[in-house]
Design a protein around this motif. Structure first.
Motif, mmCIF file in Angstrom:
data_model
loop_
_atom_site.group_PDB
_atom_site.id
_atom_site.type_symbol
_atom_site.label_atom_id
_atom_site.label_comp_id
_atom_site.label_asym_id
_atom_site.label_seq_id
_atom_site.Cartn_x
_atom_site.Cartn_y
_atom_site.Cartn_z
ATOM 1 N N ALA A 24 0.854 -1.179 0.000
ATOM 2 C CA ALA A 24 0.000 0.000 0.000
ATOM 3 C C ALA A 24 0.893 1.233 0.000
ATOM 4 O O ALA A 24 2.114 1.145 0.101
ATOM 5 C CB ALA A 24 -0.914 -0.008 1.217
ATOM 6 N N LEU A 30 -1.845 -3.382 3.639
ATOM 7 C CA LEU A 30 -3.280 -3.683 3.655
ATOM 8 C C LEU A 30 -3.550 -5.169 3.784
ATOM 9 O O LEU A 30 -4.671 -5.567 4.113
ATOM 10 C CB LEU A 30 -3.938 -3.164 2.371
ATOM 11 C CG LEU A 30 -4.098 -1.650 2.247
ATOM 12 C CD1 LEU A 30 -4.789 -1.305 0.944
ATOM 13 C CD2 LEU A 30 -4.887 -1.088 3.424
ATOM 14 N N TYR A 41 -9.850 -4.715 -1.358
ATOM 15 C CA TYR A 41 -10.194 -4.304 0.004
ATOM 16 C C TYR A 41 -11.347 -3.317 0.055
ATOM 17 O O TYR A 41 -11.504 -2.584 1.036
ATOM 18 C CB TYR A 41 -8.960 -3.789 0.752
ATOM 19 C CG TYR A 41 -7.994 -4.920 1.028
ATOM 20 C CD1 TYR A 41 -8.207 -5.796 2.072
ATOM 21 C CD2 TYR A 41 -6.904 -5.142 0.189
ATOM 22 C CE1 TYR A 41 -7.351 -6.868 2.300
ATOM 23 C CE2 TYR A 41 -6.048 -6.212 0.399
ATOM 24 C CZ TYR A 41 -6.272 -7.062 1.457
ATOM 25 O OH TYR A 41 -5.430 -8.128 1.673
ATOM 26 N N SER A 44 -14.037 -3.132 3.363
ATOM 27 C CA SER A 44 -13.232 -3.804 4.394
ATOM 28 C C SER A 44 -13.826 -3.701 5.796
ATOM 29 O O SER A 44 -13.711 -4.639 6.589
ATOM 30 C CB SER A 44 -11.804 -3.251 4.387
ATOM 31 O OG SER A 44 -11.797 -1.862 4.687
ATOM 32 N N ASP A 349 -4.961 4.615 -4.640
ATOM 33 C CA ASP A 349 -4.257 4.761 -3.366
ATOM 34 C C ASP A 349 -3.240 5.884 -3.478
ATOM 35 O O ASP A 349 -2.284 5.795 -4.250
ATOM 36 C CB ASP A 349 -3.567 3.420 -3.057
ATOM 37 C CG ASP A 349 -3.208 3.256 -1.597
ATOM 38 O OD1 ASP A 349 -3.476 4.174 -0.808
ATOM 39 O OD2 ASP A 349 -2.648 2.197 -1.254
#
Length: 430
Positions: A24, A30, A41, A44, A349
């Protein structure tokens, strides 16, 4: 050939200790379960399909059977290839090795119902980790040859079903952190002192405590929303700073070249997640995730000598100056038949690195996009196997880190990076 591997992070004596670089953004991991890989994810903090919910949202334990155990492992293969574009390295040169190799990240969780509304659980995982190893010598060796962070996190948790609509969860976290940092002392020699062929190596560790809370809301039979928060963990690491090579013999003249005790303070970031799951039909389910990580807790990280004639002085400052980040993920599940569920996911991300001038060679991080696929096999009524795979696309990553004033050269160039993740999670109710 030396490599950058991914996460040497494991639960106590139950699992073998592994090593590596974060998949990540920043040096966050993660992969606290493998069952979420197929959805990148997404969802989550709301899914609660096995005992690994203890990490993402402990309130989710109220959705489980009376006793459940979940064991997982993720195999991760990063690639970080540096190309020099005008670096100033003095006696140092070369691009270093491809900084990626396969490594494994395991996890383990146990959930137990004390009564119909109160659940007890414990998780073993490692939320942060990094190894960057460029090999023996390269143009940036005076800034970092090797950098390694390891964490082990043990997370006892409680969950309470308030009513059919609301569940609450809380946990405490004992966390151990170890860090190792090795570099060439300087890009060139100083008179008779062989700085360019001598190394400084820092090894420090610490134990610290944190906490986490979560809530799960069942808005309707087809809609769940989960929220969770994990606290910062303030580590005050202590160890030693060792000087090796020809420069060490000059320590009597210059105390900066002496081996000494050392200390480093670093505050690992807090995280907040809001997630949702929505059943669209008997076969399709959508998942969403929005998470925030408080990376701005990691600013300048001074390495302070803690013994010797110049105790209390700063040997070096790692100038990270991170920013807070966001991550967004969307996923879908398709129920193929009674035994198989297919999983899909995509995520974006953000990196905590602000720009190329503040990008560290020990963390050549950049924004990344996840493309994920997986499947869940119901082996029996009480046994489930999850399989997942993700490819992380990372755009070309520029760096122009100038530490000439401190004798550590200027690293100017570009990284070509990517990450593959494969995982399996076995969950059992008993």
């Amino acid at each position: 050939m030396k490599k950058t591997t991914i996460a040497r992070l494991l639960p106590a004596a139950l699992l073998a200790l592994g090593s590596g670089a974060a998949s990540a953004a920043g040096f966050q991991l993660l992969e606290q379960n493998a069952s979420g890989i197929g959805n990148a994810y997404a969802g989550s903090a709301a899914v609660a399909e096995n005992a690994s919910t203890i990490f993402f949202n402990p309130a989710g334990m109220t959705q489980l059977q009376a006793r459940e155990v979940s064991l997982g492992i993720s195999a991760v293969r990063p690639s970080f290839e540096f190309k020099d574009k005008g670096s100033v390295g003095g006696a140092l040169s070369g691009n270093g090795d491809d900084a990626g190799d396969w490594a494994a990240i395991p996890n383990a969780y146990l959930s137990w119902a004390l009564d119909k509304d109160l659940y007890l659980g414990v998780g073993f995982s490692g939320p942060f980790g990094l190894v960057t190893d460029y090999g023996d010598r390269w143009v940036g060796s005076a800034q970092a040859n090797k950098f390694e962070i390891k964490t082990i996190n043990i997370n006892p948790s409680l969950a309470w079903r308030v009513n059919d609509k609301v569940s609450l969860g809380v946990g405490v976290n004992w966390q151990r952190m170890e860090a190792e940092y090795e570099r060439i002392i300087a890009v060139s020699n100083l008179g008779p002192v062989p700085l360019a062929s001598s190394t400084a190596k820092l090894e420090v560790d610490n134990d610290a405590w944190g906490w986490n809370v979560g809530a799960l809301f069942t808005l309707s039979p087809s809609t769940k929303v989960g929220v969770s928060y994990r606290s910062k963990v303030d580590h005050k690491l202590k160890g030693d700073l060792k000087i090796a090579g020809g420069a060490a013999q000059f320590g009597a003249l210059d105390p900066r070249l002496q081996t000494a005790d050392a200390k480093v303070d670093v505050e690992l970031p807090d995280t907040f997640i809001i997630s949702t799951t929505q059943k669209l039909s008997d076969r399709w389910e959508m998942l969403g995730d929005l998470s925030w990580t408080g990376w701005s807790s990691v600013k300048d990280v001074p390495i302070v000598r803690d013994s010797g004639r110049i105790a209390g002085t700063t040997a070096q400052t790692l100038e990270a100056d991170f920013k807070d980040t966001w991550r967004v993920a969307l996923g879908a599940n398709y129920l193929l038949n009674d035994a198989w569920k297919l999983k899909f996911g995509i995520a974006y991300d953000q990196t905590p690195v602000k720009d190329k001038e503040r990008r560290l060679v020990s963390l050549p991080d950049n924004d990344r996009t996840w493309f994920s696929f997986g499947g869940q096999w119901k082996v029996s009524k009480s046994n489930t196997l999850d399989l997942g795979a993700s490819y992380l696309y990372v755009p070309k990553t520029k760096i122009d880190n100038n530490q000439l004033a401190d004798g550590r050269g200027r690293v100017t160039g570009e990284y070509t990076s990517s990450v593959w993740i494969l995982g399996a999670q076995y969950s059992m109710a008993f």
